[in-house]
Design a protein around this motif. Structure first.
Motif, short mmCIF file in Angstrom:
data_model
loop_
_atom_site.label_atom_id
_atom_site.label_comp_id
_atom_site.label_asym_id
_atom_site.label_seq_id
_atom_site.Cartn_x
_atom_site.Cartn_y
_atom_site.Cartn_z
N GLY A 86 -20.84 16.19 3.71
CA GLY A 86 -22.02 15.42 3.34
C GLY A 86 -21.85 13.98 3.74
O GLY A 86 -21.01 13.63 4.57
N THR A 87 -22.65 13.13 3.14
CA THR A 87 -22.54 11.70 3.42
C THR A 87 -21.28 11.14 2.77
O THR A 87 -20.77 11.67 1.79
CB THR A 87 -23.77 10.94 2.88
N THR A 88 -20.78 10.07 3.32
CA THR A 88 -19.59 9.41 2.78
C THR A 88 -20.02 8.10 2.15
O THR A 88 -20.60 7.24 2.81
CB THR A 88 -18.57 9.15 3.89
N PHE A 89 -19.77 7.96 0.85
CA PHE A 89 -20.09 6.72 0.17
C PHE A 89 -19.01 5.70 0.50
O PHE A 89 -17.82 5.98 0.38
CB PHE A 89 -20.16 6.92 -1.34
N LYS A 90 -19.43 4.51 0.88
CA LYS A 90 -18.48 3.47 1.26
C LYS A 90 -18.62 2.28 0.32
O LYS A 90 -19.71 1.81 0.06
CB LYS A 90 -18.74 3.04 2.70
N LYS A 91 -17.47 1.83 -0.19
CA LYS A 91 -17.43 0.68 -1.08
C LYS A 91 -16.32 -0.25 -0.60
O LYS A 91 -15.48 0.14 0.19
CB LYS A 91 -17.12 1.11 -2.52
N LEU A 92 -16.35 -1.47 -1.10
CA LEU A 92 -15.28 -2.42 -0.80
C LEU A 92 -14.59 -2.80 -2.10
O LEU A 92 -15.25 -3.14 -3.09
CB LEU A 92 -15.85 -3.68 -0.13
N PRO A 102 -11.60 -1.22 2.26
CA PRO A 102 -12.68 -0.21 2.23
C PRO A 102 -12.25 1.06 1.49
O PRO A 102 -11.13 1.53 1.66
CB PRO A 102 -12.95 0.06 3.70
N ILE A 103 -13.14 1.58 0.68
CA ILE A 103 -12.94 2.85 -0.01
C ILE A 103 -14.02 3.81 0.46
O ILE A 103 -15.20 3.48 0.43
CB ILE A 103 -13.03 2.67 -1.54
N ARG A 104 -13.59 4.99 0.92
CA ARG A 104 -14.53 6.01 1.36
C ARG A 104 -14.48 7.18 0.39
O ARG A 104 -13.42 7.72 0.12
CB ARG A 104 -14.17 6.49 2.77
N ARG A 105 -15.64 7.56 -0.15
CA ARG A 105 -15.74 8.70 -1.06
C ARG A 105 -16.49 9.82 -0.34
O ARG A 105 -17.71 9.79 -0.24
CB ARG A 105 -16.49 8.31 -2.33
#
Length: 164
Positions: A86-92, A102-105
């Motif tokens: 699915g899509t990858t949620f990206k946060k910092l 960067p954090i990839r969920r």
């Protein structure tokens, strides 16, 4: 008398489940081709985090089969089970000295398809099908090979390797 269509299948789709597709495939490969009741037992006993959302999807697909189509839950078999990314949620995430990390969920989409095997027990001539069409309806022969539950658990069979 109304004839049932032997091509009917019931599915449940779970989207944006918060786990890696690779980790979900590890569990999905264990249940593909198994009966509904055996699948529920396997998913309850496996120690992976991916088992709970897959358990809920299998349970939902069986509820769809019994409520919408009138299938018996004892005769259901998982004919298809697939996991897509699915899509990858990206946060910092803030780090030291004003930097960011960067954090990839990752997420995944899981689709469970159940098929009623009681339709295979009926006489195929009743439907007026040709011989090559009947071959498509019957259960694949490779599914009979995976009836033993210990076959899949290759990591616990010998324990850890001894390096001497």
């Amino acid at each position: 008398m109304i004839m049932q269509n032997p091509y009917r299948e019931v599915y449940a789709l779970g989207q944006h489940i918060s786990m890696s597709a690779h980790k979900a495939r590890r569990v999905i490969d264990q249940i593909r081709g198994r009966s509904y009741e055996e699948t529920l037992m396997i998913l309850e006993l496996m120690p992976y985090r991916a088992c709970y959302p897959i358990y809920k999807l299998v349970y939902s697909a069986a509820a769809n089969a019994s409520h919408n189509m009138g299938f018996n839950q004892a005769s259901l078999v998982i004919s298809k089970a697939e996991v897509n990314e699915g899509t990858t949620f990206k946060k910092l995430k803030p780090r030291a000295r004003g930097r960011s990390y960067p954090i990839r969920r990752p997420t995944c989409h899981i689709r469970i398809v159940l098929q009623d095997t009681s339709l295979y027990d009926l006489n195929e001539d009743f439907y007026g099908l040709e011989e090559d069409q009947i071959f498509c309806l019957k259960k694949a022969e490779w599914k009979n090979k995976y009836n033993d539950m210990t076959y899949h658990n290759m990591y616990n069979s010998g324990g850890l390797w001894d390096k001497k």
